[in-house]
Design an enzyme around this catalytic site. Sequence first.
Site: not given
Length: 349
Positions: A162, A190, A216, A239, A261
């Site tokens: 992250k 991300d 991402e 995403d 997702k």
Amino acid sequence: MILTSLSLSLYRLPLDRFLPVGKQRIDHRTGLVLQAKARAEGEESEQLVEIAPLSGIDIDQQPLSGFSRESLDEVQQALVALLPSLQNQSIDCLLEQAEASPFPSIAFGLSLLHAKLSGKLDAVRPVTTTVPLIYQPADAPKSELIARIASLDSGVHSVKVKVAQTSMEDELGLIYAILGQRPDLKLRLDANRGFSLEQALDFAACLPLESIEYIEEPCQHPQDNQTLYRAIPLPFALDESLNDPDYQFVMHEGLTALIIKPMLLGSIEKLQRLIDEAHSHGVRCILSSSLEASLGINDLAHLAAILTPDEIPGLDTLSAFSQDLIVPSNKPQCLKPHQLKLVASTQPD
């Protein structure tokens, strides 16, 4: 195969530590479990699926933003209204209702229930390899993070990190610390649209590009992702962009992957269409969790083996959960269906 009974239950699982949802944090996860029994030629099958939109409030009592567009209450009300009409119908009606539902989590849940009742998930071995998620929990010491990096199995070749959450200096330090211990690793970064274009350029300029698989959603404005790539050849993945109800796949320079997702996007059939389109342009597709509990994660592991067999999915989100849901994953407690709060059920005639 005819649906003979259905029930809907509510779960609420506290987390042992905060989980990141973009730049926000949550300390519990709530969702629904849909249970169905179906009969064909005297044989009865029973299956359960988790339906858990990624919405609600964070630890600061602020609404979660950027993920599910529907609330859990909306989804629960829609399912309570729908269940009686499914009674004594063919399981194929689950697919019809999935395609008709305006709620992505319901569409995914109903199509998944159909797949499980049809035995489609039984035919594959679930993906057991994971891409570990590396982040600095606000409620944990940095020494714990360093220990986690050191404990990574030698068979792990990629990790997800992250970024765009704390200071750029700290995050670059983390990236180099990871590679200092494991220079063989490839990193999936991300950013959750956390950088302005200028910040993304500054950040990317300091990265060891040869060790980065992709980043991402680097930029607050998705149209800036291509500008970033032209300046610094850092491949990017989409995403949050996929959550836009009007999203249609368009190939862009630098686009290397879609992070899918399912709970946020819709039916399995919709996912398959998107994957086919992306693959036709050479873009990778990677299934990722929406912070589901163990029931949902187990199903996603099976689904990844079917839809994206050549990719390792992003399902390493169970470590913060205090309990399992229906499917055990080595937690001290595993909630069973009778321990959940029943909110609706149908009775066979």
